[in-house]
Scaffold this motif. Structure first.
Motif, short mmCIF file in Angstrom:
data_model
loop_
_atom_site.label_atom_id
_atom_site.label_comp_id
_atom_site.label_asym_id
_atom_site.label_seq_id
_atom_site.Cartn_x
_atom_site.Cartn_y
_atom_site.Cartn_z
N GLY A 5 26.70 46.83 46.10
CA GLY A 5 27.49 45.62 46.25
C GLY A 5 27.44 44.80 44.97
N ARG A 54 29.84 44.26 42.95
CA ARG A 54 30.58 44.91 41.86
C ARG A 54 31.39 43.91 41.06
NH1 ARG A 54 33.89 48.64 45.51
NH2 ARG A 54 33.81 46.63 46.60
N LEU A 108 41.50 42.22 38.32
CA LEU A 108 42.90 42.07 38.67
C LEU A 108 43.78 42.57 37.53
CD1 LEU A 108 44.77 40.85 40.88
CD2 LEU A 108 44.71 38.71 39.57
P1 GDP Z 1 31.94 43.31 45.64
O1 GDP Z 1 31.83 42.38 44.46
O2 GDP Z 1 31.26 44.61 45.37
O3 GDP Z 1 31.48 42.68 46.90
O4 GDP Z 1 33.52 43.69 45.78
P2 GDP Z 1 34.69 42.99 46.62
O5 GDP Z 1 35.57 44.04 47.14
O6 GDP Z 1 34.15 42.05 47.62
O7 GDP Z 1 35.49 42.20 45.53
C1 GDP Z 1 34.89 41.16 44.77
C2 GDP Z 1 35.81 39.97 44.68
O8 GDP Z 1 37.03 40.35 44.07
C3 GDP Z 1 36.23 39.39 46.02
O9 GDP Z 1 35.28 38.51 46.55
C4 GDP Z 1 37.50 38.68 45.65
O10 GDP Z 1 37.21 37.37 45.20
C5 GDP Z 1 38.05 39.50 44.50
N1 GDP Z 1 39.21 40.28 45.00
C6 GDP Z 1 39.18 41.35 45.80
N2 GDP Z 1 40.43 41.75 46.13
C7 GDP Z 1 41.27 40.90 45.49
C8 GDP Z 1 42.70 40.76 45.43
O11 GDP Z 1 43.47 41.49 46.06
N3 GDP Z 1 43.18 39.76 44.64
C9 GDP Z 1 42.39 38.92 43.96
N4 GDP Z 1 42.95 37.97 43.21
N5 GDP Z 1 41.04 39.00 44.02
C10 GDP Z 1 40.49 39.97 44.76
#
Ligand code: GDP
Ligand code: MN
Length: 397
Positions: free
Chosen positions: A56, A58, A66
């Motif tokens: 997690g 990441r 993005l």
């Molecule tokens: P983690 O960091 O491993 O928990 O990965 P996540 O899948 O939770 O993504 C991290 C962060 O990226 C999220 O909390 C969002 O703020 C951002 N994020 C994820 N998907 C999108 C999207 O479709 N658009 C935008 N602008 N941000 C995104």
């Protein structure tokens, strides 16, 4: 067994849970192709490039970015694929990224402001019931929320006889401050999510964040799933999702030969039969001033072949300075185990290059000790627990 985000999302989607859609890519060219297809299928303009590793956080490590154009998609995926991603949940060396998920951007602003929630489904061992844990504070790690604002974490305990009830799903939507369309969407989301958890025999679902999009749809943006290993026999399709590149290589090898092995950081390798005795043996090693290098339960059969396989697995760990064998001969006789150890050591020759201490207790323990002592091999024998501990201490000194 842990899954990648994209695999977890496949499971969710098969139960009708709304997910942030995406496609997997292993090269920048595939990423561009995936992005084009996604735009056709979903109408998305922007894409999110997400590293697929079992860890997690990441986003914090630069593994979620993005992309606002196809050029961005190519450039960013080129940077992420092949990188060693370091996050708060990986070691300092990080995890090699072999593939990225190209996902639709679901955060586009609209009339309604987007909101991020946290939601997990897990077994509450104390109550012996499944539980949905959720919070208004999505997108950040739940440990921080638990520490700083514990009153913002809610739980809903589920009665196994009734499953998730309608009023419970509505309470969740209410506590998350939703109304109107988003409220209804959330109740559906929660009940489908719970079905997916039960149906896949999972041990943990963590969806962080769950997004309320600007069109008030409720979407799983991230997905962390841990499957229950003991239920995998009835989910061959899910077992096929195992990515051994994410797992400890020695543990993978041990599983292939049917040994119950967990790699640890210490200097004394141990080979034991039975999980309880294995834990007691690890305590014993600590008491004698060493650190266990592994947990290894060889199970019921301790013949020469199995013992040799176990020794080889233990010796893969270069930190091992001594091996302690601690076997209780109940059904399996100690003299047979002793012969197995002698044969294994003989067959391994120089490959067995650390001191070996063997404690056998139970049926025919005395005969076993004699066998070892008369084998002419460099193996130290013991019958009492403390005796074995002292011998380990002596070789480490
Ligand atoms: P983690 O960091 O491993 O928990 O990965 P996540 O899948 O939770 O993504 C991290 C962060 O990226 C999220 O909390 C969002 O703020 C951002 N994020 C994820 N998907 C999108 C999207 O479709 N658009 C935008 N602008 N941000 C995104
Ligand atoms: Mn996340």
């Amino acid at each position: 067994m842990n899954l990648h985000e994209y695999q977890g999302k496949e499971i969710l989607a098969s139960y009708g849970v709304t997910i942030q859609r995406g496609k997997i890519a292993t090269t920048p060219e595939e990423a561009v192709k995936a992005a084009k297809e996604l735009t056709e299928e979903t109408g998305t303009g922007w894409h999110v490039i997400k590293a697929q590793v079992h860890a997690g956080g990441r986003g914090k490590g630069g593994g979620v970015k993005l992309a606002k154009s196809l050029d961005d998609v190519k450039k960013i995926s080129g940077e992420i694929i092949g990188m060693d991603l370091v996050t708060p949940q990986t070691s300092a060396e990080g995890k090699r990224v072999h593939q990225v998920l190209i996902a639709e951007d679901v955060y586009e602003p609209g009339e309604v402001e987007v909101e991020e929630f946290y939601m997990s489904v897990l077994l509450d061992r104390a109550q012996g019931k499944n539980m949905i844990m959720y919070s208004t504070e999505g997108g950040m790690d739940i440990e921080t929320v638990a520490e700083e604002t514990p009153h913002l974490i809610f739980t809903e305990v589920i009665d196994p006889a009734h499953g998730l009830q309608g009023f419970q799903a509505r309470r969740i939507a209410f506590n998350l401050g939703l109304s109107g369309k988003a409220f209804k969407e959330m109740t559906k989301f929660v009940s489908k999510l719970y079905n997916a958890y039960v149906g896949s025999d999972s041990a943990l679902f963590e969806i962080n964040p769950v997004l309320k999009a600007s069109d008030e749809r409720i979407i799983a943006v991230d997905c962390k799933i841990t499957l229950d290993e003991n239920a995998l026999f009835r989910h061959k399709d899910l077992e096929a999702m195992r990515d051994i590149r994410e797992e400890n290589p020695t543990e993978v090898e041990a599983r292939a030969v049917g040994l119950n092995y967990v790699d640890l950081d210490g200097n004394v390798g141990c080979m034991v039969n039975g999980a309880g005795l294995a834990m007691a043996t690890m305590d014993l090693i600590k008491q004698s001033g060493g650190e266990p290098a592994n947990f290894l339960d060889v199970g019921g059969t301790a013949d020469a072949k199995r013992v040799e396989e176990a020794f080889k697995i233990i010796l893969k760990d270069k930190g091992v300075k001594a091996i302690l064998v601690n076997i209780f001969g109940g059904i399996v006789r100690c003299d047979r185990v002793a012969q197995g150890i002698i044969d294994a050591k003989k067959s391994m020759g120089d490959a067995m290059n650390v001191p070996l201490i063997v404690r056998l207790q139970g049926t025919n323990a005395e005969i076993a000790k004699e066998l070892i002592d008369n084998s002419g091999m460099d193996v130290q024998s013991a019958i009492e627990f403390q005796e074995a501990a002292d011998k380990v201490q002596a070789v480490l000194a």
